[in-house]
Design a protein around this motif. Structure first.
Motif, PDB file in Angstrom:
ATOM      1  N   THR A  75      10.063 -36.105 -18.866  1.00  9.17           N
ATOM      2  CA  THR A  75       9.657 -36.359 -17.313  1.00  9.17           C
ATOM      3  C   THR A  75      10.919 -37.009 -16.587  1.00  9.17           C
ATOM      4  OG1 THR A  75       8.758 -38.498 -17.585  1.00  9.17           O
ATOM      5  CG2 THR A  75       7.144 -36.507 -18.112  1.00  9.17           C
ATOM      6  N   TRP A  76      10.711 -36.609 -15.272  1.00  6.40           N
ATOM      7  CA  TRP A  76      11.661 -37.074 -14.322  1.00  6.40           C
ATOM      8  C   TRP A  76      11.334 -38.576 -14.038  1.00  6.40           C
ATOM      9  CZ3 TRP A  76      16.059 -34.816 -13.800  1.00  6.40           C
ATOM     10  CH2 TRP A  76      16.107 -33.303 -13.862  1.00  6.40           C
ATOM     11  N   LYS A  77      10.186 -38.979 -14.094  1.00  7.53           N
ATOM     12  CA  LYS A  77       9.481 -40.121 -13.567  1.00  7.53           C
ATOM     13  C   LYS A  77      10.039 -41.225 -14.850  1.00  7.53           C
ATOM     14  CE  LYS A  77       5.885 -43.331 -12.154  1.00  7.53           C
ATOM     15  NZ  LYS A  77       4.285 -43.202 -11.867  1.00  7.53           N
ATOM     16  N   GLY A  78       9.731 -40.693 -16.100  1.00  5.81           N
ATOM     17  CA  GLY A  78       9.854 -41.657 -17.290  1.00  5.81           C
ATOM     18  C   GLY A  78      11.225 -41.675 -17.740  1.00  5.81           C
ATOM     19  N   GLU A  79      11.899 -40.721 -17.831  1.00  2.00           N
ATOM     20  CA  GLU A  79      13.482 -40.645 -18.248  1.00  2.00           C
ATOM     21  C   GLU A  79      14.561 -40.471 -17.334  1.00  2.00           C
ATOM     22  OE1 GLU A  79      13.552 -39.381 -22.895  1.00  2.00           O
ATOM     23  OE2 GLU A  79      12.737 -37.884 -21.563  1.00  2.00           O
ATOM     24  N   GLY A  80      13.997 -40.009 -16.225  1.00  2.00           N
ATOM     25  CA  GLY A  80      15.111 -39.609 -15.199  1.00  2.00           C
ATOM     26  C   GLY A  80      16.015 -38.401 -15.636  1.00  2.00           C
ATOM     27  N   GLY A  81      15.474 -37.502 -16.460  1.00  2.00           N
ATOM     28  CA  GLY A  81      16.296 -36.458 -16.948  1.00  2.00           C
ATOM     29  C   GLY A  81      15.996 -36.155 -18.402  1.00  2.00           C
ATOM     30  N   GLY A  82      16.663 -35.205 -18.927  1.00  3.56           N
ATOM     31  CA  GLY A  82      16.286 -34.629 -20.297  1.00  3.56           C
ATOM     32  C   GLY A  82      17.413 -35.086 -21.101  1.00  3.56           C
ATOM     33  N   VAL A  83      18.195 -33.854 -21.914  1.00  5.46           N
ATOM     34  CA  VAL A  83      19.060 -34.269 -22.869  1.00  5.46           C
ATOM     35  C   VAL A  83      20.162 -34.807 -22.501  1.00  5.46           C
ATOM     36  CG1 VAL A  83      20.022 -31.819 -22.530  1.00  5.46           C
ATOM     37  CG2 VAL A  83      20.439 -32.972 -24.981  1.00  5.46           C
ATOM     38  N   LEU A  84      20.432 -34.485 -21.107  1.00  7.48           N
ATOM     39  CA  LEU A  84      22.057 -35.221 -20.509  1.00  7.48           C
ATOM     40  C   LEU A  84      21.721 -36.739 -20.361  1.00  7.48           C
ATOM     41  CD1 LEU A  84      23.229 -32.624 -17.794  1.00  7.48           C
ATOM     42  CD2 LEU A  84      23.989 -33.260 -20.192  1.00  7.48           C
ATOM     43  N   MET A  85      20.632 -37.084 -19.927  1.00  7.33           N
ATOM     44  CA  MET A  85      20.331 -38.537 -19.843  1.00  7.33           C
ATOM     45  C   MET A  85      19.656 -39.403 -20.918  1.00  7.33           C
ATOM     46  SD  MET A  85      20.201 -40.988 -17.523  1.00  7.33           S
ATOM     47  CE  MET A  85      20.004 -40.422 -15.862  1.00  7.33           C
ATOM     48  N   ASN A  86      18.874 -38.818 -21.762  1.00  5.94           N
ATOM     49  CA  ASN A  86      18.359 -39.413 -23.035  1.00  5.94           C
ATOM     50  C   ASN A  86      19.197 -39.176 -24.135  1.00  5.94           C
ATOM     51  OD1 ASN A  86      16.643 -40.973 -24.801  1.00  5.94           O
ATOM     52  ND2 ASN A  86      15.219 -39.320 -24.670  1.00  5.94           N
ATOM     53  N   GLN A  87      19.807 -38.279 -24.705  1.00  8.72           N
ATOM     54  CA  GLN A  87      20.415 -38.086 -25.714  1.00  8.72           C
ATOM     55  C   GLN A  87      22.076 -38.142 -25.740  1.00  8.72           C
ATOM     56  OE1 GLN A  87      17.598 -35.921 -25.303  1.00  8.72           O
ATOM     57  NE2 GLN A  87      16.499 -37.044 -26.751  1.00  8.72           N
ATOM     58  N   CYS A  88      22.561 -37.690 -24.569  1.00  2.00           N
ATOM     59  CA  CYS A  88      23.953 -37.373 -24.275  1.00  2.00           C
ATOM     60  C   CYS A  88      24.729 -38.307 -23.503  1.00  2.00           C
ATOM     61  CB  CYS A  88      24.157 -36.024 -23.847  1.00  2.00           C
ATOM     62  SG  CYS A  88      24.113 -35.025 -25.135  1.00  2.00           S
ATOM     63  N   PRO A  89      24.326 -39.409 -22.971  1.00  4.46           N
ATOM     64  CA  PRO A  89      25.260 -40.328 -22.146  1.00  4.46           C
ATOM     65  C   PRO A  89      26.469 -40.778 -23.013  1.00  4.46           C
ATOM     66  CG  PRO A  89      22.984 -41.380 -22.720  1.00  4.46           C
ATOM     67  CD  PRO A  89      22.939 -40.136 -23.045  1.00  4.46           C
ATOM     68  N   HIS A  90      26.382 -40.976 -24.477  1.00  2.00           N
ATOM     69  CA  HIS A  90      27.471 -41.733 -24.918  1.00  2.00           C
ATOM     70  C   HIS A  90      28.639 -40.455 -25.079  1.00  2.00           C
ATOM     71  CE1 HIS A  90      26.149 -45.509 -25.779  1.00  2.00           C
ATOM     72  NE2 HIS A  90      24.682 -44.840 -26.120  1.00  2.00           N
ATOM     73  N   ASN A  91      27.990 -39.277 -25.579  1.00  2.00           N
ATOM     74  CA  ASN A  91      28.814 -38.073 -25.445  1.00  2.00           C
ATOM     75  C   ASN A  91      29.603 -37.870 -24.131  1.00  2.00           C
ATOM     76  OD1 ASN A  91      26.406 -37.267 -27.059  1.00  2.00           O
ATOM     77  ND2 ASN A  91      28.118 -37.002 -28.361  1.00  2.00           N
ATOM     78  N   LEU A  92      28.968 -37.836 -23.191  1.00  2.00           N
ATOM     79  CA  LEU A  92      29.483 -37.486 -21.764  1.00  2.00           C
ATOM     80  C   LEU A  92      30.525 -38.592 -21.160  1.00  2.00           C
ATOM     81  CD1 LEU A  92      26.392 -36.601 -19.836  1.00  2.00           C
ATOM     82  CD2 LEU A  92      28.493 -35.091 -20.600  1.00  2.00           C
ATOM     83  N   ASP A  93      30.225 -39.932 -21.714  1.00  2.00           N
ATOM     84  CA  ASP A  93      31.139 -41.063 -21.687  1.00  2.00           C
ATOM     85  C   ASP A  93      32.355 -40.746 -22.301  1.00  2.00           C
ATOM     86  OD1 ASP A  93      32.132 -43.629 -20.684  1.00  2.00           O
ATOM     87  OD2 ASP A  93      31.811 -44.216 -23.089  1.00  2.00           O
ATOM     88  N   LEU A  94      32.216 -40.542 -23.498  1.00  2.00           N
ATOM     89  CA  LEU A  94      33.186 -40.127 -24.530  1.00  2.00           C
ATOM     90  C   LEU A  94      34.213 -38.969 -23.778  1.00  2.00           C
ATOM     91  CD1 LEU A  94      32.053 -40.616 -28.104  1.00  2.00           C
ATOM     92  CD2 LEU A  94      33.704 -42.023 -26.978  1.00  2.00           C
TER      93      LEU A  94
END
Length: 133
Positions: free
Chosen positions: A50-69
């Protein structure tokens, strides 16, 4: 904390790029589709997917470390084009399938693909450089 920067493999890749040993990076492709989630996973918490609970999906919940790298290794692109599909594989309101294309002023192009809908999925980082492909 983006702790994946301390991973020995990524530190070595960073050293190879920064030292110039690989030559100029020409193309990058990172496919991170090993984040498979079932519909049950999303149903076990009302906040998930959900937008309210997570603020996004795979990019926000699973991939922030990959995107940072990605930006740590290759820098910030000058142009980004992304294709996010919302609820493609699951009954959720946020993105669960993403393809992004990055362009850099020096001519380097890159793609980043991620999904929570592929099983078993894979995590593969490919770097093509002047002295290595």
């Amino acid at each position: 904390m983006f702790n994946m920067r301390t991973n020995a493999v990524f530190k070595k890749v960073k050293d190879l790029i920064d030292s110039g040993e690989l030559g100029e990076v020409r193309r990058v492709h990172w496919e991170v589709t090993n984040w498979f989630r079932t519909n049950y996973y999303y149903a076990t918490g009302g906040w998930r997917g959900t937008w309210k609970g997570e603020g996004g999906g795979v990019l926000m919940n699973q991939c922030p470390h990959n995107l940072d790298l990605f930006q740590w290794l290759f820098g910030m692109p000058q142009r980004v084009r992304g294709f996010c599909q919302f609820g493609r594989f699951h009954e959720i309101e946020v993105e669960d399938d993403v393809t992004a294309v990055f362009q850099y002023d020096n001519g380097t192009t890159a793609t980043f693909v991620t999904s929570t809908g592929e099983a078993p999925g894979r995590n593969v980082l490919e770097i093509s450089a002047r002295r290595a492909a």
